[in-house]
Design an enzyme around this catalytic site. Structure first.
Site, mmCIF file in Angstrom:
data_model
loop_
_atom_site.group_PDB
_atom_site.id
_atom_site.type_symbol
_atom_site.label_atom_id
_atom_site.label_comp_id
_atom_site.label_asym_id
_atom_site.label_seq_id
_atom_site.Cartn_x
_atom_site.Cartn_y
_atom_site.Cartn_z
ATOM 1 N N LYS A 34 -55.324 -3.605 22.062
ATOM 2 C CA LYS A 34 -55.913 -3.130 23.321
ATOM 3 C C LYS A 34 -57.087 -4.034 23.630
ATOM 4 C CE LYS A 34 -55.166 0.495 26.025
ATOM 5 N NZ LYS A 34 -53.836 1.101 26.216
ATOM 6 N N GLY A 40 -54.086 14.848 37.622
ATOM 7 C CA GLY A 40 -54.006 13.386 37.823
ATOM 8 C C GLY A 40 -52.792 13.096 38.677
ATOM 9 N N GLY A 95 -52.053 9.822 39.831
ATOM 10 C CA GLY A 95 -51.960 8.359 39.914
ATOM 11 C C GLY A 95 -50.563 7.939 39.504
ATOM 12 N N ASN A 96 -50.474 6.766 38.898
ATOM 13 C CA ASN A 96 -49.152 6.255 38.519
ATOM 14 C C ASN A 96 -48.403 7.258 37.631
ATOM 15 O OD1 ASN A 96 -47.599 4.795 36.152
ATOM 16 N ND2 ASN A 96 -47.316 3.568 37.987
ATOM 17 N N GLY A 134 -49.182 10.587 36.739
ATOM 18 C CA GLY A 134 -49.101 11.957 37.241
ATOM 19 C C GLY A 134 -48.150 12.106 38.419
ATOM 20 N N TYR A 135 -48.194 11.154 39.339
ATOM 21 C CA TYR A 135 -47.320 11.265 40.521
ATOM 22 C C TYR A 135 -45.846 11.176 40.110
ATOM 23 C CZ TYR A 135 -44.267 9.712 44.168
ATOM 24 O OH TYR A 135 -43.160 9.575 44.953
HETATM 25 P P1 NAD Z 1 -54.204 5.875 37.637
HETATM 26 O O1 NAD Z 1 -55.510 5.205 37.808
HETATM 27 O O2 NAD Z 1 -53.011 5.402 38.388
HETATM 28 O O3 NAD Z 1 -54.339 7.444 38.001
HETATM 29 C C1 NAD Z 1 -55.343 8.261 37.490
HETATM 30 C C2 NAD Z 1 -55.364 9.552 38.281
HETATM 31 O O4 NAD Z 1 -56.312 10.421 37.698
HETATM 32 C C3 NAD Z 1 -55.767 9.399 39.747
HETATM 33 O O5 NAD Z 1 -54.998 10.278 40.544
HETATM 34 C C4 NAD Z 1 -57.225 9.859 39.756
HETATM 35 O O6 NAD Z 1 -57.633 10.397 41.024
HETATM 36 C C5 NAD Z 1 -57.138 10.960 38.720
HETATM 37 N N1 NAD Z 1 -58.438 11.316 38.172
HETATM 38 C C6 NAD Z 1 -59.509 10.524 37.913
HETATM 39 N N2 NAD Z 1 -60.524 11.293 37.464
HETATM 40 C C7 NAD Z 1 -60.066 12.558 37.424
HETATM 41 C C8 NAD Z 1 -60.638 13.792 37.051
HETATM 42 N N3 NAD Z 1 -61.907 13.881 36.653
HETATM 43 N N4 NAD Z 1 -59.866 14.901 37.137
HETATM 44 C C9 NAD Z 1 -58.591 14.837 37.563
HETATM 45 N N5 NAD Z 1 -58.007 13.703 37.944
HETATM 46 C C10 NAD Z 1 -58.736 12.589 37.861
HETATM 47 O O7 NAD Z 1 -53.945 5.880 36.063
HETATM 48 P P2 NAD Z 1 -52.557 6.072 35.313
HETATM 49 O O8 NAD Z 1 -51.944 4.746 35.082
HETATM 50 O O9 NAD Z 1 -51.790 7.147 35.987
HETATM 51 O O10 NAD Z 1 -53.062 6.570 33.869
HETATM 52 C C11 NAD Z 1 -53.416 7.919 33.622
HETATM 53 C C12 NAD Z 1 -53.520 8.133 32.123
HETATM 54 O O11 NAD Z 1 -52.264 7.816 31.504
HETATM 55 C C13 NAD Z 1 -54.570 7.287 31.386
HETATM 56 O O12 NAD Z 1 -55.049 8.040 30.290
HETATM 57 C C14 NAD Z 1 -53.749 6.115 30.854
HETATM 58 O O13 NAD Z 1 -54.356 5.505 29.736
HETATM 59 C C15 NAD Z 1 -52.473 6.846 30.472
HETATM 60 N N6 NAD Z 1 -51.291 5.983 30.368
HETATM 61 C C16 NAD Z 1 -50.845 5.274 31.422
HETATM 62 C C17 NAD Z 1 -49.700 4.495 31.304
HETATM 63 C C18 NAD Z 1 -49.140 3.729 32.467
HETATM 64 O O14 NAD Z 1 -48.056 3.147 32.323
HETATM 65 N N7 NAD Z 1 -49.776 3.729 33.629
HETATM 66 C C19 NAD Z 1 -49.031 4.421 30.066
HETATM 67 C C20 NAD Z 1 -49.512 5.173 28.993
HETATM 68 C C21 NAD Z 1 -50.645 5.955 29.151
#
Ligand code: NAD
Length: 426
Positions: free
Chosen positions: A104, A222, A224-225, A227-228
């Site tokens: 990382k 959440g 984002g990527n 959660g959606y």
């Molecule tokens: P992202 O930035 O696309 O989305 C994050 C979401 O969380 C956004 O909707 C944001 O508004 C929301 N958010 C931020 N602060 C918040 C709060 N206080 N309360 C509620 N919602 C809040 O990020 P992502 O890629 O969706 O990643 C989310 C999590 O998943 C992280 O922990 C990341 O490490 C983990 N993750 C992501 C991936 C990936 O492929 N993207 C893979 C493994 C793990």
């Protein structure tokens, strides 16, 4: 809240598990220590001033294959954080069964305070400073918090320039395999892979627990990527997604008897795109019934009387301050580290089933492996082929964690650590 460092927390948990299952403490200690931590300075001209940022890369373990893990841009990035997250990557790649190790990295900065040009310069300088330790068979970074395919495309472009200058004889497609999550030469299906993988796990779990999707309510924190896509694919699989939230708060809809009404996720998404946040998006898809639609805080979302909670935003959101108020019987950790060890212990004792992050969100790194392989072999896979392979990997990983939990009479987190450690310490 549990104030221990990310790395120390995970280290202690794993050593405890090692003791309980008589794993060699020497071998464990050796594995837990990262192989290499690199810290670099990144001096950049901002106007007339030179500002120096700090960049990091923790190469935790390459026992199972090249180091693999994301790069994040965030003010909180530091040595301890990348060490902890790189350890989780070593476990995650092992659980999902892809031939990678764990790493990382990131840069301590606030991307919102910088222009695109400045971010590009910083991204390229980071690659120039860590060039020697990267490579398709050495260390393969990817996007993470606040980084995206555009940033990765700048990085791979810089990497290839340096490799050519260095006289490296590898083919262009092989050099592309040095980074995953690319925009150009990337993988079809990578964007939804983490959410997709999480929903595969959810469906398998529902079968084991005899949960009928159409009677099972979900709250997703959440949007984002991760959660959606999770919310969208879970609702397409028939589950009732009744609450979603972003950093500004969440939305639910209830009828006059206070029964949850499932949200129309594609319409909620469209509304979020239009407004910039979920605020008021319960109106999406019909006449806005302000009596049924309701805004809630993120804390309230966690306490909803739903069947399954999906924390998909931040770490440590379920902790000793709110664990007593959690009503869900199942938690699927889609974010990294959303349930603190103390809360995990408390909730597991109460019988809550918690699917650990290293299994639930491993679809992202599994897809990264498919992208890496596609580049190495100079092929282009179609999306349906990618998702089919991903599904197989996720089902296999889930089965092995579930069966280990049953045979050892333990929870899914401990079982997933055991599955990973068995492969790593063999
Ligand atoms: P992202 O930035 O696309 O989305 C994050 C979401 O969380 C956004 O909707 C944001 O508004 C929301 N958010 C931020 N602060 C918040 C709060 N206080 N309360 C509620 N919602 C809040 O990020 P992502 O890629 O969706 O990643 C989310 C999590 O998943 C992280 O922990 C990341 O490490 C983990 N993750 C992501 C991936 C990936 O492929 N993207 C893979 C493994 C793990």
């Amino acid at each position: 809240m549990d104030q221990q460092s990310v790395y120390q927390k995970s280290r202690e948990e794993i050593l405890e598990i090692g003791k309980k299952y008589n794993l060699s403490q020497n071998a464990l200690e050796e594995f837990l220590e990262p192989d290499r931590i690199v810290e670099v300075k990144i001096p950049i001209k901002l106007g007339s001033e030179t500002v120096t940022f700090r960049g990091y890369r923790s190469q935790h373990s390459n026992i199972l294959g090249p180091y693999k893990g994301g790069l994040r841009f965030h003010p909180k990035v530091n040595e301890d954080e990348v060490m902890g997250l790189s350890l989780w990557m070593s476990l995650k790649t092992a659980v999902v069964g892809v031939p990678f190790g764990g790493a990382k990295g990131g840069i301590s900065l606030d991307p919102k305070a910088l222009s695109e040009k400045q971010l590009e310069e910083i991204s390229r300088e980071y690659v120039r400073r860590v060039y020697d330790i990267l490579g398709p068979q050495k260390d393969v970074p990817a996007p993470d918090v606040n980084t995206n395919p555009k940033i990765i495309d700048w990085m791979i472009d810089e990497y290839i320039k340096l490799a050519r200058k260095d006289g490296i004889k590898k083919s262009l497609n092989e050099l592309y395999a040095t980074f995953t999550g690319k925009g150009k030469n990337g993988l079809s299906g990578r964007t939804e892979a983490t959410g997709f993988g999480g929903v595969v796990v959810l469906k398998e779990l529902a079968k084991k627990l005899n949960l009928d999707p159409k009677n099972t309510t979900l709250a997703v924190m959440g949007f984002g990527n991760v959660g959606y896509y999770f919310a969208d694919l879970a609702s397409k699989a028939g589950f009732k997604v009744v609450a979603v939230s972003d950093s500004k708060g969440g939305i639910i809809k209830r009828d006059s008897k206070k029964t949850f009404i499932p949200l129309d996720i594609p319409l909620v998404y469209e509304c979020k795109m239009e407004k910039g946040s979920l605020n008021g998006c319960y109106c999406a898809g019909g006449v806005c019934d302000t009596r049924g639609g309701q805004l809630i805080t993120n804390e309230e979302l966690l306490m909803l009387p739903v069947d399954i909670l999906i924390p998909a935003a931040l770490e440590d959101v379920i902790n000793e301050n709110n664990m007593q108020n959690i009503k869900a019987k199942v938690i699927v950790e889609m974010a990294n580290g959303p349930v603190t060890p103390k809360a995990h212990h408390y909730l597991s004792e109460k019988g809550v089933v918690i699917v650990p992050d290293i299994l639930a969100n491993s679809g992202g790194v599994a897809a990264s492996f498919i992208e890496w392989e596609q580049n190495i072999q100079n092929k282009t896979y179609k999306k349906d082929v990618v998702l089919k392979r991903l599904e197989k990997l996720m089902v296999k990983a889930f089965e092995s964690v579930w069966n280990t939990a049953k045979s050892k009479k333990t929870n899914l987190k401990e079982a997933s650590y055991l599955v990973a450690l068995k492969k790593i310490l063999k």
